[in-house]
Design a protein around this motif. Sequence first.
Motif, PDB file in Angstrom:
ATOM      1  N   LEU A  98       0.756 -12.998  -0.600  1.00 54.54           N
ATOM      2  CA  LEU A  98       1.480 -11.719  -0.358  1.00 54.54           C
ATOM      3  C   LEU A  98       2.557 -11.425  -1.094  1.00 54.54           C
ATOM      4  O   LEU A  98       3.317 -10.324  -0.816  1.00 54.54           O
ATOM      5  N   GLN A  99       3.151 -12.424  -1.712  1.00 51.05           N
ATOM      6  CA  GLN A  99       4.514 -12.109  -2.455  1.00 51.05           C
ATOM      7  C   GLN A  99       4.583 -12.039  -3.741  1.00 51.05           C
ATOM      8  O   GLN A  99       5.282 -11.366  -4.595  1.00 51.05           O
ATOM      9  N   GLN A 100       3.692 -13.226  -4.273  1.00 53.24           N
ATOM     10  CA  GLN A 100       4.079 -13.521  -5.650  1.00 53.24           C
ATOM     11  C   GLN A 100       3.074 -12.937  -6.765  1.00 53.24           C
ATOM     12  O   GLN A 100       3.333 -12.702  -7.853  1.00 53.24           O
ATOM     13  N   GLY A 138       0.757  -1.264   0.111  1.00 52.93           N
ATOM     14  CA  GLY A 138      -0.160  -0.028  -0.090  1.00 52.93           C
ATOM     15  C   GLY A 138       0.858   1.302   0.040  1.00 52.93           C
ATOM     16  O   GLY A 138       0.279   2.312  -0.156  1.00 52.93           O
ATOM     17  N   ILE A 139       2.146   1.144   0.591  1.00 50.87           N
ATOM     18  CA  ILE A 139       2.879   2.378   0.527  1.00 50.87           C
ATOM     19  C   ILE A 139       4.102   2.066  -0.485  1.00 50.87           C
ATOM     20  O   ILE A 139       4.267   3.005  -1.521  1.00 50.87           O
ATOM     21  N   SER A 140       5.031   0.876  -0.550  1.00 44.42           N
ATOM     22  CA  SER A 140       6.043   0.738  -1.064  1.00 44.42           C
ATOM     23  C   SER A 140       6.153  -0.930  -1.526  1.00 44.42           C
ATOM     24  O   SER A 140       6.189  -1.364  -0.206  1.00 44.42           O
ATOM     25  N   SER A 141       6.101  -1.399  -2.563  1.00 42.59           N
ATOM     26  CA  SER A 141       6.347  -2.927  -2.844  1.00 42.59           C
ATOM     27  C   SER A 141       6.775  -3.067  -4.075  1.00 42.59           C
ATOM     28  O   SER A 141       7.128  -2.406  -4.789  1.00 42.59           O
ATOM     29  N   HIS A 142       7.413  -4.542  -4.255  1.00 43.16           N
ATOM     30  CA  HIS A 142       8.232  -4.642  -5.597  1.00 43.16           C
ATOM     31  C   HIS A 142       7.705  -5.844  -6.134  1.00 43.16           C
ATOM     32  O   HIS A 142       6.583  -6.527  -5.659  1.00 43.16           O
ATOM     33  N   ASN A 143       8.094  -6.138  -7.249  1.00 41.09           N
ATOM     34  CA  ASN A 143       7.920  -7.371  -8.184  1.00 41.09           C
ATOM     35  C   ASN A 143       8.713  -8.725  -8.034  1.00 41.09           C
ATOM     36  O   ASN A 143       8.669  -9.535  -8.663  1.00 41.09           O
ATOM     37  N   SER A 185       5.264  -7.865  -3.500  1.00 38.80           N
ATOM     38  CA  SER A 185       6.369  -8.438  -2.850  1.00 38.80           C
ATOM     39  C   SER A 185       6.804  -7.254  -1.704  1.00 38.80           C
ATOM     40  O   SER A 185       7.023  -6.134  -2.123  1.00 38.80           O
ATOM     41  N   THR A 186       7.162  -7.719  -0.656  1.00 37.79           N
ATOM     42  CA  THR A 186       7.655  -6.878   0.292  1.00 37.79           C
ATOM     43  C   THR A 186       8.993  -7.275   1.101  1.00 37.79           C
ATOM     44  O   THR A 186       9.449  -6.890   1.849  1.00 37.79           O
ATOM     45  N   THR A 187       9.711  -8.400   0.169  1.00 38.38           N
ATOM     46  CA  THR A 187      10.829  -8.933   0.931  1.00 38.38           C
ATOM     47  C   THR A 187      11.971  -7.716   0.915  1.00 38.38           C
ATOM     48  O   THR A 187      12.209  -7.018   0.130  1.00 38.38           O
TER      49      THR A 187
END
Length: 501
Positions: free
Chosen positions: A408-410, A296-301, A415-417
């Motif tokens: 939550l990731q794929q 919701g703020i910053s995530s990635h792929n 992704s938030t790793t």
Amino acid sequence: MLIFKLSVMKSLLKNIGLSFALIFIFSCNKEFLTRNPLNQITEPEFWKTTSDLEVYLNNFYATLPDWGSHDGGPYWKDNNSDNMAPGLSNTRLAGLLTLPATGGGWDWSNVRSVNLFIQKAPSVAQGDLKEHYMGEGLFFRAWFYFTLLQNFGDLPWIDQPLQTNSEELYKSRDPRNVIADHILKDLDDAILLLKDKETAPLFRINRSIALAFKSRVALYEGTWEKYHAGTAFAAANPDPQKYFRQAADAANTLMQEGKYSIFTQGNPKKDYSLLFNQSNLSDNPEVLLWRKYKLGISSHNGQRYLAILAGNTGVTRSLVRSFLCTDGKPIATSPLYQGDHSLQQTVANRDPRLDQLIFKPGDPVTIDYSGGGDTLSFFSRAAINLGGENRDVTGYQIEKGVYPDKTLQQGDFLSTTAPIIFRLAEALLNYAEAKAELGEMTQGDLDRSINLLRDRVAMPHLKINSIETDPNWEFTEISPLLNEVRRERRVEVSWEGFRLA
């Protein structure tokens, strides 16, 4: 008559309006006409408080390593090295690189920005964090210059914000070791100014991080000067021992202060991999600096590219074969080695880090944690038969960093790793390599550096007096000890961006 009266009235009103305008203009306060813009902060208003310093520095944190939009982030940084082989040819390695007329990494905007900060920061009103932020500024100038040093070697040293008419715009390049000395001086000054881990603001540079970075820079320059001597890339008046000494001393200080330790939960088959697939590393004792992502703020792929897409790259056989067997011997001499006719055979009886770094049949790819933890798909074989970003080039597919959470990731940009920017393991390796290069390595040095990393995965200790000759050593001209120290570096920090530099 009506028309005439209207005309007179319009003329009169026009003259009255003009008179008021002239009175207003000539009686107006001159300061009103020279006010600063109301919708932006201007320089005279800015350099006032330590909060201004913090806000200015925040821009530099965006330059630290992170995940890209469509890639494997930190775990693809070894591409085009002997650790990873991408499917597309590299013009530089093929000898086809042409120098561009502009660009190509020759960008000084960050250097100018940080020089402006270093110039202005001392004038800010004294506050509890003023000196700390000044230390951050020095760290980032070292950070930017180190990248330029790696890319170009000799550089002009610029320590002031230049103007369009500055003579320094035409300054010639200084020798690379002069630049390295300036970088290390900035880091020394930063180390004196920065607060410790316990008192520095969260998610910001602290003294320990500057020590770790100093060990990285000094080891890099020392090895460059030693192993490029006599070539076209040699440094003028080289003194590699000076840099090895600085690398060892900086890492040793970090180690002695004991603020960080190697992460372990007592499970050699999982602990290494757990370092790299978590979203929150706040309580991890090994991590000095990491980047936080939040849905919701910053995530990635990243997880989609690591777990679902092979990315048209692959792990090299050279890296896979460098892992020792569980008896501490290389595959060329160990009776435990089962060959590499299958992925199961490849990882059998090998350093547990190998099993945690590459996929093998049966490893979970997608798990529905939100639905009770059911595994939805398993790895069977690398997709060497597919095309584009779906293809694995070598048959060895990266598992490092993978967290197989479907929900939550794929998903696309879910992704938030967390990527690790600095961790203690690198500093331990820097210390061990610098001591080996200096010819000062003792068993005690190995036990407080490399053998701590081996303890995490239950591998036998490296013994200085009983190193077995590996017929597959690529650099037979260096000592057996240095070969094994370098092996440990290659294995421990594989795909973290240190191999190609």
